[in-house]
Motif scaffolding. Structure first.
Motif, short mmCIF file in Angstrom:
data_model
loop_
_atom_site.label_atom_id
_atom_site.label_comp_id
_atom_site.label_asym_id
_atom_site.label_seq_id
_atom_site.Cartn_x
_atom_site.Cartn_y
_atom_site.Cartn_z
N ASP A 208 0.86 -1.18 0.00
CA ASP A 208 0.00 0.00 0.00
C ASP A 208 0.90 1.23 0.00
OD1 ASP A 208 -1.73 2.09 0.44
OD2 ASP A 208 -2.37 1.43 2.44
N THR B 38 0.22 4.27 -0.07
CA THR B 38 -0.21 5.43 0.70
C THR B 38 0.45 5.42 2.08
OG1 THR B 38 -2.16 4.33 1.63
CG2 THR B 38 -2.44 5.47 -0.48
N ALA B 39 1.06 4.30 2.44
CA ALA B 39 1.84 4.18 3.68
C ALA B 39 3.31 4.04 3.30
CB ALA B 39 1.36 2.98 4.48
N TRP C 32 3.04 9.52 12.38
CA TRP C 32 3.43 8.13 12.08
C TRP C 32 3.34 7.28 13.36
CZ3 TRP C 32 8.84 6.53 9.71
CH2 TRP C 32 8.71 5.29 9.05
N ALA D 47 -0.22 6.58 14.48
CA ALA D 47 -0.90 5.61 13.61
C ALA D 47 -0.40 4.19 13.84
CB ALA D 47 -0.70 6.00 12.14
N PRO E 47 2.64 2.33 10.61
CA PRO E 47 2.34 1.45 9.48
C PRO E 47 3.48 1.51 8.46
CG PRO E 47 1.10 3.50 9.29
CD PRO E 47 1.75 3.51 10.65
N LEU E 48 3.82 0.36 7.90
CA LEU E 48 4.85 0.31 6.85
C LEU E 48 4.79 -1.06 6.19
CD1 LEU E 48 7.36 -1.64 8.02
CD2 LEU E 48 7.82 0.40 9.36
N HIS F 105 8.80 7.05 2.10
CA HIS F 105 7.74 7.57 2.99
C HIS F 105 6.97 8.65 2.22
CE1 HIS F 105 5.70 9.52 6.32
NE2 HIS F 105 6.16 8.60 7.14
#
Length: 238
Positions: free
Chosen positions: A145, A147-148, A187, A190, A193-194, A234
């Motif tokens: 994904d 967006t992450a 980050w 949240a 996420p990665l 990122h």
């Protein structure tokens, strides 16, 4: 297992000697739980190790007057070495009893500890093995994904899971350094996420010249000095 930023003249990963080599050398210990009957998937372990590094960097004990802050500062002032060891059963329980943070992925468990002097490992960790971290993905990981954050691994290098875990941690740390305080907080809030994925060869050449944070390994183990191992993609840095 060390990392390097371009184009800094005093990168923590440059293969040639820099001012960082004059500083006392520390290492960030990471221990991955590998039970014989149920080892974690490779990608899950890589992603969990990268998040473990970020959790350590973002922990209140690692900054300001926190109990780990001096060790973290000393470590980041030198080569930011990371060593991944494996544990199971009683070994894992002994490791869990030491000050640190356990980070879990889908099934992977990685415990990260405050940095220690290169020759000053706690005996409970020093006796753990570095080798034997050969992990596989039962099924290919899905598309990342984008967006992450995505930590893209070089398609040209064959690294053990332990080595790749350290490199993913380096990439995550480089991204962290490049972010503003607000971006870091977002980050962290949240849950860091990665994704970790191996880049397509054509895409890799674009990534390494994109200006995104790039890890060049110092070559202490497994691969040649100066090898490009990870690009930290990122969204805030694109």
């Amino acid at each position: 297992m060390s990392h390097d930023v371009t184009p800094s003249t005093d990168s923590p990963f440059r293969p040639e000697p820099t001012a960082r080599d004059q500083a006392p050398q520390f290492v960030l210990p990471l221990v991955v739980r590998i039970e014989k009957a149920a080892p974690p998937a490779r990608t899950d372990a890589l992603e969990t190790a990268a998040r473990a590094v970020l959790v350590m960097l973002g922990d209140e004990r690692s900054v300001g007057d926190g109990e780990w802050a001096e060790a973290v500062r000393d470590w980041q002032d030198a080569r930011i070495r990371k060593v991944v060891r494996r544990a199971r059963g009683a070994e894992w329980r002994r490791a869990e009893a030491l000050p640190g943070i356990t980070v879990t992925g889908k099934a992977a468990e990685v415990r990260v500890f405050p940095p220690v002097p290169l020759d000053g490992w706690p005996k409970e960790l020093a006796r753990l093995q570095v080798s034997g971290t050969d992990l596989d993905d039962p099924e290919p990981p899905g598309e990342a994904d984008t967006t992450a954050p995505v930590l893209w691994l070089s398609p040209d290098l064959d690294m053990s899971a332990g080595k790749a875990m350290a490199q993913a941690g380096h990439g995550a740390q480089l991204a962290w350094w490049e972010l503003s305080d607000e971006e870091r907080a977002a980050w962290r809030d949240a849950g860091f996420p990665l994704a970790v994925r191996t880049a397509d060869p054509r895409r890799w050449s674009e990534l390494t010249t994109s200006g995104l944070p790039l890890v060049r390994d110092a070559g202490f183990t497994e691969i040649a000095p100066g090898s490009c191992t990870v690009v930290a993609d990122h969204p805030a840095l694109r």
